[in-house]
Write a protein that holds these residues in place. Structure first.
Motif, mmCIF file in Angstrom:
data_model
loop_
_atom_site.group_PDB
_atom_site.id
_atom_site.type_symbol
_atom_site.label_atom_id
_atom_site.label_comp_id
_atom_site.label_asym_id
_atom_site.label_seq_id
_atom_site.Cartn_x
_atom_site.Cartn_y
_atom_site.Cartn_z
ATOM 1 N N ILE A 129 -113.593 33.737 -20.054
ATOM 2 C CA ILE A 129 -114.732 33.775 -20.979
ATOM 3 C C ILE A 129 -115.200 32.353 -21.288
ATOM 4 N N ALA A 130 -114.270 31.465 -21.590
ATOM 5 C CA ALA A 130 -114.614 30.076 -21.917
ATOM 6 C C ALA A 130 -115.274 29.371 -20.742
ATOM 7 N N THR A 131 -114.738 29.574 -19.554
ATOM 8 C CA THR A 131 -115.279 28.928 -18.355
ATOM 9 C C THR A 131 -116.698 29.391 -18.069
ATOM 10 N N LYS A 132 -116.930 30.695 -18.155
ATOM 11 C CA LYS A 132 -118.279 31.220 -17.894
ATOM 12 C C LYS A 132 -119.272 30.752 -18.953
ATOM 13 N N LEU A 133 -118.855 30.721 -20.215
ATOM 14 C CA LEU A 133 -119.752 30.245 -21.265
ATOM 15 C C LEU A 133 -120.040 28.758 -21.096
ATOM 16 N N ALA A 134 -119.055 27.995 -20.649
ATOM 17 C CA ALA A 134 -119.237 26.551 -20.441
ATOM 18 C C ALA A 134 -120.175 26.259 -19.279
ATOM 19 N N ASN A 135 -120.435 27.232 -18.406
ATOM 20 C CA ASN A 135 -121.402 27.020 -17.332
ATOM 21 C C ASN A 135 -122.785 26.690 -17.880
ATOM 22 N N TRP A 136 -123.089 27.128 -19.112
ATOM 23 C CA TRP A 136 -124.398 26.836 -19.734
ATOM 24 C C TRP A 136 -124.324 25.631 -20.662
ATOM 25 N N GLY A 137 -123.155 25.026 -20.803
ATOM 26 C CA GLY A 137 -123.012 23.858 -21.666
ATOM 27 C C GLY A 137 -121.785 24.008 -22.546
ATOM 28 N N GLY A 138 -121.463 22.947 -23.219
ATOM 29 C CA GLY A 138 -120.296 22.959 -24.075
ATOM 30 C C GLY A 138 -119.017 22.816 -23.265
ATOM 31 N N ASP A 139 -117.900 22.940 -23.945
ATOM 32 C CA ASP A 139 -116.590 22.746 -23.319
ATOM 33 C C ASP A 139 -115.717 23.966 -23.514
ATOM 34 N N GLY A 140 -115.243 24.524 -22.416
ATOM 35 C CA GLY A 140 -114.270 25.597 -22.469
ATOM 36 C C GLY A 140 -112.935 25.012 -22.832
#
Length: 142
Positions: A129-140
């Motif tokens: 979940i963190a990795t996929k969300l970080a694809n749009w920005g931010g840090d997993g």
């Protein structure tokens, strides 16, 4: 005498949280080992949950604000992050769907809960979940 719409709007927009000079209980409560994802404005953290829940996540602002006090940029980011997060969680084999809810308005930060009832074995993969969300920005972080 009732307020005019302009006076009511001015009171709503000018409302702010009380001073937090002694420290914010929400900032203190966010344990770094529970952070799943973060960026300069938002923190997504994991919460304890029963086996009947695949994921229980809390998305909150870093700044002290309430619903209705988010500026347009934060409000827009909230919509994008929430939409992406729901799609990501629902794509995991462990989650049936995602309930999004807000309660606890007395807390120091704008925050929203994401609960996913379980249909598969075990909890949802927070790293995924963190990795996929970080694809749009931010840090997993999970």
């Amino acid at each position: 005498m009732p307020l005019s719409p302009a006076e009511a709007y001015d009171q709503i927009v000018s409302a702010t949280r009380p001073s937090l000079d002694d420290g914010c209980p929400e900032c203190i409560r966010v344990a770094t080992d529970r952070i799943v994802w973060e960026d300069e404005s938002w923190v997504l953290s994991a919460a304890d949950h029963p086996d009947s829940v695949a994921a229980a996540l809390l998305l909150q602002t870093r700044e002290h604000s309430k619903v209705g006090q988010l500026d347009d940029e934060l409000a827009s980011a909230f919509g994008r992050i929430s939409n992406r997060l729901v799609r990501i969680i629902e794509s995991t084999p462990q989650a049936e769907y995602v309930d999004v809810s807000r309660y606890g308005a007395h807390r120091g930060h704008f925050h929203v809960w994401f609960f996913a009832p379980a249909v598969g074995d075990g909890p949802a993969d927070l790293h995924l979940i963190a990795t996929k969300l970080a694809n749009w920005g931010g840090d997993g972080r999970a």
